[in-house]
Write a protein that holds these residues in place. Sequence first.
Motif, mmCIF file in Angstrom:
data_model
loop_
_atom_site.group_PDB
_atom_site.id
_atom_site.type_symbol
_atom_site.label_atom_id
_atom_site.label_comp_id
_atom_site.label_asym_id
_atom_site.label_seq_id
_atom_site.Cartn_x
_atom_site.Cartn_y
_atom_site.Cartn_z
ATOM 1 N N ALA A 1 0.409 -1.426 -0.006
ATOM 2 C CA ALA A 1 -0.027 -0.031 -0.068
ATOM 3 C C ALA A 1 0.760 1.220 0.026
ATOM 4 N N SER A 2 0.370 1.815 -0.741
ATOM 5 C CA SER A 2 1.501 3.394 -0.477
ATOM 6 C C SER A 2 0.320 4.551 -0.414
ATOM 7 N N GLY A 3 0.738 5.979 -0.261
ATOM 8 C CA GLY A 3 0.006 6.751 -0.538
ATOM 9 C C GLY A 3 0.332 8.508 -1.311
ATOM 10 N N HIS A 4 0.050 9.026 -0.635
ATOM 11 C CA HIS A 4 0.823 10.352 -1.995
ATOM 12 C C HIS A 4 0.228 12.014 -0.892
ATOM 13 N N LEU A 5 0.665 12.432 -1.589
ATOM 14 C CA LEU A 5 0.509 14.268 -1.447
ATOM 15 C C LEU A 5 -0.791 14.308 -1.722
ATOM 16 N N LEU A 6 -1.600 14.914 -0.513
ATOM 17 C CA LEU A 6 -2.461 15.470 -0.851
ATOM 18 C C LEU A 6 -2.789 17.341 -1.482
ATOM 19 N N GLY A 7 -2.638 17.602 -0.420
ATOM 20 C CA GLY A 7 -2.419 19.112 -0.635
ATOM 21 C C GLY A 7 -2.089 19.994 -0.055
ATOM 22 N N GLY A 8 -3.836 19.880 0.575
ATOM 23 C CA GLY A 8 -4.623 20.731 1.341
ATOM 24 C C GLY A 8 -3.769 21.659 2.098
ATOM 25 N N ALA A 9 -3.192 21.064 3.207
ATOM 26 C CA ALA A 9 -2.838 22.297 4.073
ATOM 27 C C ALA A 9 -1.852 23.147 3.370
ATOM 28 N N LEU A 10 -0.678 22.395 2.173
ATOM 29 C CA LEU A 10 0.274 23.015 1.767
ATOM 30 C C LEU A 10 -0.560 24.130 0.551
ATOM 31 N N VAL A 11 -1.149 23.985 0.439
ATOM 32 C CA VAL A 11 -1.140 25.039 -0.649
ATOM 33 C C VAL A 11 -2.059 26.238 -0.147
ATOM 34 N N ALA A 12 -2.637 26.405 1.147
ATOM 35 C CA ALA A 12 -3.847 26.828 2.132
ATOM 36 C C ALA A 12 -2.113 27.493 3.086
ATOM 37 N N ILE A 13 -1.292 27.234 3.224
ATOM 38 C CA ILE A 13 -0.031 27.355 3.871
ATOM 39 C C ILE A 13 0.376 29.211 3.179
ATOM 40 N N LEU A 14 1.036 28.525 2.053
ATOM 41 C CA LEU A 14 1.701 29.305 0.847
ATOM 42 C C LEU A 14 1.132 30.123 0.157
ATOM 43 N N VAL A 15 -0.195 30.023 0.072
ATOM 44 C CA VAL A 15 -1.373 30.787 -0.997
ATOM 45 C C VAL A 15 -2.656 31.007 -0.370
ATOM 46 N N MET B 1 -10.112 16.520 -1.379
ATOM 47 C CA MET B 1 -8.887 17.120 -1.214
ATOM 48 C C MET B 1 -9.227 18.421 -1.752
ATOM 49 N N ALA B 2 -9.885 19.389 -2.588
ATOM 50 C CA ALA B 2 -9.886 20.545 -3.190
ATOM 51 C C ALA B 2 -10.842 21.471 -1.753
ATOM 52 N N ILE B 3 -11.559 20.914 -1.280
ATOM 53 C CA ILE B 3 -12.375 21.657 -0.140
ATOM 54 C C ILE B 3 -11.952 21.370 1.181
ATOM 55 N N ILE B 4 -12.080 20.251 1.866
ATOM 56 C CA ILE B 4 -12.340 19.550 2.774
ATOM 57 C C ILE B 4 -10.719 19.982 3.214
ATOM 58 N N GLY B 5 -10.174 19.428 2.389
ATOM 59 C CA GLY B 5 -8.347 18.890 2.677
ATOM 60 C C GLY B 5 -7.941 20.744 3.123
ATOM 61 N N VAL B 6 -8.080 21.200 1.336
ATOM 62 C CA VAL B 6 -7.645 22.538 2.103
ATOM 63 C C VAL B 6 -8.542 23.885 3.529
ATOM 64 N N VAL B 7 -9.675 23.022 3.485
ATOM 65 C CA VAL B 7 -10.115 24.408 4.665
ATOM 66 C C VAL B 7 -9.924 23.925 5.448
ATOM 67 N N VAL B 8 -9.581 22.680 6.055
ATOM 68 C CA VAL B 8 -8.933 21.490 7.243
ATOM 69 C C VAL B 8 -7.743 22.119 7.244
ATOM 70 N N GLY B 9 -6.730 22.283 6.335
ATOM 71 C CA GLY B 9 -5.558 22.380 6.795
ATOM 72 C C GLY B 9 -5.538 23.929 6.972
ATOM 73 N N TRP B 10 -5.611 24.986 6.499
ATOM 74 C CA TRP B 10 -6.093 25.853 6.436
ATOM 75 C C TRP B 10 -6.930 26.348 7.908
ATOM 76 N N ALA B 11 -7.647 25.491 8.533
ATOM 77 C CA ALA B 11 -8.317 25.947 9.599
ATOM 78 C C ALA B 11 -7.344 25.596 10.870
ATOM 79 N N VAL B 12 -6.615 24.823 10.770
ATOM 80 C CA VAL B 12 -5.657 23.758 12.123
ATOM 81 C C VAL B 12 -4.814 24.855 11.276
#
Lengths: 237, 124
Positions: A71-85, A120-131
């Motif tokens: 099993a593998s995983g990959h970046l979703l990117g929500g917090a990454l983009v929220a923090i940077l842009v 990924m674009a909504i939950i991931g980014v919104v939650v990443g940004w909130a934290v």
Amino acid sequence: MTTTDVAMHMSDGIVNAPTSLIFGVISVLFVGLAAVRARADLDDRTAPMAGLVTTFVFAVQMINFPILPGASGHLLGGALVAILVGPWVGTLCITIVLVVQALLFADGGLTALGTNVFNMAIIGVVVGWAVARAMRGLARRSRGGLLATAFVAAFVNTVVASLGFVLEYAIGGAAGATTGTVFVLMVGFHALIGIGEGVITAATVGAVAAVRPDLVHLLRTAPRVEQPVARGEGTQA
Amino acid sequence: MSRSDTRRRYRFLIGFLLVALVIAGGVSYLASSSPDGLDSVTLHGCQVSETSAGEQLDGTCIAQNATEHATASGPLADYSVGGAEHSVGIAGILGVIVTVLVAGGLFWLLRGRSTSDAATPDDD
């Protein structure tokens, strides 16, 4: 006849048509709102940055890292983009990545695009940004604080985004597994993936902050108290 | 904005793009080919075996309901160029180029206001 291809996102047929439609509509509305709100965060300096952050997420999402045997995983990117842009531009970044992947690389079903964007674009980014936003004081205090913030925000965004799929499966999932099983497996896998997501996010945010702290949205939107940092950065060259 | 600032800005952006190109074009060869978290869940309960007709799923799992992708026969489907082996890096580089053009273009068009170099006090 069932075939699966190595792909990273939800395929068509995993949730039923009404569910896909509901999440498609929610996603269109939210991404539309993001496009309106993003204008305030985009200028001659940040627009090229947003384009490159999007491109970076596309590239890094190609890199599946092992989490368990088989099993593998990959970046979703929500917090990454929220923090940077920022969260609004960030939602657009991930949406663009998902659209390119679905249209060009047959990765993520076309009718599943709404659900993939929602997760990924909504939950991931919104939650990443909130934290990240909640930890902003720590992030601004020191480099270690910024890295810790990025790691935690990324870990949480991964796990919570995976719950998006559980929700969609619970509402209109095809047969094959009970919702309980899906919940346990999704959270289990994504807790492990979240560690990788955290490491990648912290490394990336740390690297950008080291050379261009003025391009890190989380640090920039802070009330202007820590002037010396911004000044010092501006005068060196 | 001073010229050295402009140069510094472009250097950063070009560096960022190069990193993306190296990751998509080179590091992508090292990526794990195991199913990711979501695929592992949808494949839970099934045995995957390779057949001439593609992958066959025996047992009971969610992935059996997955339908063929509408663009599965596209030239870059599954991160390969026309299905060629070992072409993931080329597909990745093409993807980076498309993404940077699409995203860069969209964000450039969307940008609300032009700012001088002065750091914009942004209240979110």
